[in-house]
Design an enzyme around this catalytic site. Structure first.
Site, PDB file in Angstrom:
ATOM      1  N   GLU A 200       0.827  -1.226   0.000  1.00 47.09           N
ATOM      2  CA  GLU A 200       0.000   0.000   0.000  1.00 47.09           C
ATOM      3  C   GLU A 200       0.861   1.277   0.000  1.00 47.09           C
ATOM      4  O   GLU A 200       0.565   2.231   0.717  1.00 47.09           O
ATOM      5  CB  GLU A 200      -0.946  -0.006   1.206  1.00 47.09           C
ATOM      6  CG  GLU A 200      -1.945  -1.149   1.182  1.00 47.09           C
ATOM      7  CD  GLU A 200      -2.820  -1.217   2.419  1.00 47.09           C
ATOM      8  OE1 GLU A 200      -4.039  -1.421   2.273  1.00 47.09           O
ATOM      9  OE2 GLU A 200      -2.296  -1.073   3.549  1.00 47.09           O
ATOM     10  N   GLU A 274      -6.779  -7.439  -1.334  1.00 47.46           N
ATOM     11  CA  GLU A 274      -7.426  -7.438  -0.021  1.00 47.46           C
ATOM     12  C   GLU A 274      -8.899  -7.135  -0.209  1.00 47.46           C
ATOM     13  O   GLU A 274      -9.302  -5.984  -0.402  1.00 47.46           O
ATOM     14  CB  GLU A 274      -6.791  -6.401   0.916  1.00 47.46           C
ATOM     15  CG  GLU A 274      -5.379  -6.728   1.333  1.00 47.46           C
ATOM     16  CD  GLU A 274      -4.846  -5.776   2.397  1.00 47.46           C
ATOM     17  OE1 GLU A 274      -5.646  -4.997   2.965  1.00 47.46           O
ATOM     18  OE2 GLU A 274      -3.631  -5.798   2.651  1.00 47.46           O
TER      19      GLU A 274
END
Length: 636
Positions: A200, A274
């Site tokens: 991320e 995710e």
């Protein structure tokens, strides 16, 4: 909460979608031969050359689930993996926490519950492929996003950048880590089919050269499998690096999320790295719940587009010890001990309705019967546990901790302890001498929460919301004591470089900075707890006992141990140790009201329980057979 009519419509819609998916995909995705111990002649690996994944040249969909070996007792790894397999998943994803594997600089631990090679090998035995997410930063609601706190000894440290002090530390760590995982890659006969580049980074993006550095650090050490990145929609463009497949993270399906991947990379397989099956909890907030029907409908929508998916989390586990993370967006919020996450399996590994609904969905898609799920493990209620022994923190200090003397306050990380690595977690006690009373002011230099005492008398708290206290006047010289807790370092956002703990600057009494401290490091490691057991000052608990103090008793197990949950009703805030193992924190503000105690930490006969209570002590602990994670909040 939504009405019953809405739920019926969602269930009907889900059933229709299942039938549609089953018809479309029944023949195409029978992957019974594409499992680690049955696939030989490996040369191509996982490829992403066009709009669909191929594994050894055959069309392949990733049906993944996240489970972290460091959050689950090793004895339970196989059980959780088999449940993953019987749910219909074919791939396991896991992070790798640098701060556990290199807790002290240059000293590496891959043993016991940190035996990553055993974990990955077991996944292959069960029939699961692996996507490895080695960081170095992992987020994961984990202390400092998995980065070791000793990095913060450098006052100029710039985490997650190409700052020399950071990359030199990463290089040393990756030298040791990659030597262990490279032999377990697909092309070398192992289960690892892909490796993620950092995590991320698009939401951080402080250094345009950093992702290239991490990518090359992996390639130069022998990583040959498909590389991936992982970001939410807003971070995709900044988190992408040439030579890696971009993937996206979300919970509520929006067609634009997957479509946006085409703006970063064209004609590539789409994957949700995710898909958030639930959410984490913070102290003082509710227990977050994501409706099972909504979740399965969303998963079905993603799969209908032809995308691959990873369920984050399939099984959350527990933030044992002091390893919970925190958020700090305008307000500091530490995470609770449980990482139940309202995931597909509970914190203790039991089935939820999400498991059976997903199993039905994946059965339709795979087109063949799945193995039967394992039986659930029994849970025990061992009843009331008395804690009749007590010793005050003030009484034991001289016997178990050697103080550091310093003219100025020192933050945890820069204390000269732990062979020069500083203090990482727990509590730090700062003592100095005052000759009068007045106004004590923290100047926002307390991280994160301090109990203030004059001699042994409690005066109040200093934290992010309370920066000033009145210190009563008194005769002569008195000890002013600040017991400061690191409640958990931030794991996400732009505040990572600001996560030094303890007293990070001067504290003032009547506008004069305090000086000449005795500083006690109270990390409560196994050696500390062993010394505590041998202290002669233990006595019978008085009629009125307050913390900071340790309380001791025994939980008796008559036969083979079973999982249980400890309920600390009447206690205020502290930490629980069972047979020397740190279960984690409790706090009366909730939402979490029980601590998970795995059977693997118990033994037949007596099991020692020690509670460190900061303020108000109860007399008993209840061992119950069901968790209570607090008041619920259904997520929109």
């Amino acid at each position: 909460m939504w009405g019953c009519g809405g739920r019926r419509r969602r269930r009907l819609g889900a059933l229709l979608l299942l039938l549609l998916l089953g018809g479309l995909l029944l023949r195409r995705f029978n992957w019974s031969s594409l499992i680690p111990l049955q696939l030989w002649g490996r040369t191509l690996g996982l490829q992403a050359e066009d709009s669909e994944f191929r594994l050894e040249g055959m069309p392949f969909r990733i049906f993944g689930g996240s489970m972290h070996y460091f959050r689950v007792p090793k004895e339970y790894w196989r059980d959780r993996m088999v449940k993953m397999k019987t749910c219909g998943l074919n791939t396991l994803t896991t992070y790798v926490p640098w701060n556990l594997h290199e807790a002290a600089t240059g000293k590496f631990d891959f043993s016991g519950n940190l035996d990553l090679e055993a974990f990955l090998t077991l996944a292959a035995e069960v029939g699961l492929w692996v996507i490895l997410r080695p960081g170095p930063y992992i987020c994961s609601e984990w202390e400092l996003g998995g980065l070791p706190s000793w990095l913060l000894q450098d006052p100029d440290m710039q985490l997650r950048t190409t700052y020399k002090g950071f990359t030199e530390a990463v290089d040393t760590y990756f030298d040791h880590l990659m030597a262990r995982v490279v032999p377990l890659q697909y092309k070398k006969g192992g289960p690892i089919i892909a490796v993620q580049v950092e995590n991320e980074y698009g939401s951080y993006a402080k250094d345009p050269h950093y992702l290239t550095y991490v990518k090359m650090a992996l390639l130069d050490r022998g990583i040959v499998e498909l590389l991936m990145t992982s970001d939410n929609k807003d971070g995709l463009s900044s988190g992408y690096v040439e030579g890696a497949l971009a993937t996206v993270n979300f919970q509520k399906v929006d067609s634009s999320f997957l479509a946006y991947l085409d703006t970063v990379q064209q004609n590539k397989p789409k994957m949700v790295m995710e898909y958030w099956t639930g959410w984490f909890d913070s102290w003082g907030g509710p227990h977050n719940i994501f409706d099972a029907d909504d979740m399965v409908n969303s998963v079905a929508e993603v799969l209908q587009t032809g995308a691959s998916i990873n369920l984050y989390m399939f099984h959350g586990g527990t933030n044992f010890g002091f390893m919970n993370g925190a958020l700090d967006f305008d307000e500091y919020k530490p995470d609770v001990t449980s990482y139940d996450y309202d995931a597909v399996l509970t914190e203790a590994g039991d089935y939820t309705s999400k498991f059976f609904k997903l199993r039905q969905l994946f059965t339709k898609i795979i087109g063949q019967p799945l193995p039967l799920p394992p039986m659930i493990t029994g849970k025990a209620s061992y009843g009331t546990v008395l804690l009749p022994q007590y010793v005050s923190l003030w009484e034991v200090l001289p016997f178990i901790v050697e103080p550091v003397k310093s003219e100025f306050p020192l933050n945890m990380e820069n204390l000269p302890v732990n062979d020069g690595n500083g203090q990482a977690y727990g509590y730090t006690l700062y003592e100095t001498v005052i000759s009068g009373g007045g106004q004590l002011h923290s100047r926002d230099n307390v991280r994160d929460r301090a109990q203030v005492f004059v001699n042994t008398v409690f005066v109040g708290f200093l934290d992010y919301n309370t920066a000033e206290l009145s210190i009563p006047e008194g005769r002569g010289f008195r000890q002013l004591r600040l017991l400061v807790e690191n409640c958990g370092r931030v794991n996400y956002g732009l505040m990572l470089n600001e996560q030094r703990k303890g007293l990070i600057g001067d504290v003032f009494l009547n506008k004069t900075p305090l000086r000449n401290f005795k500083i006690y490091s109270l990390e409560m490691k196994p050696g500390f707890m062993e010394s505590l057991r041998g202290v002669a000052a233990w006595s019978t608990i008085p009629d009125y006992a307050v913390g900071p103090a340790f309380f001791r008793g025994n939980l008796h197990v008559q036969y083979l141990p079973q999982d249980t949950f400890l309920k600390l009703e009447g206690w205020e805030k502290g930490v629980v140790f069972v047979n020397g193992e740190n279960l984690g924190r409790y706090w009366k503000i909730g939402p979490q009201e029980t601590l998970y105690l795995p059977a693997t930490w118990l033994q037949p006969g007596n099991n020692e329980i020690i509670v460190f209570e900061e303020r108000t002590a109860g007399r008993i602990i209840q061992s119950v057979d069901m968790p209570y994670l607090g008041r619920t909040h259904y997520m929109d």
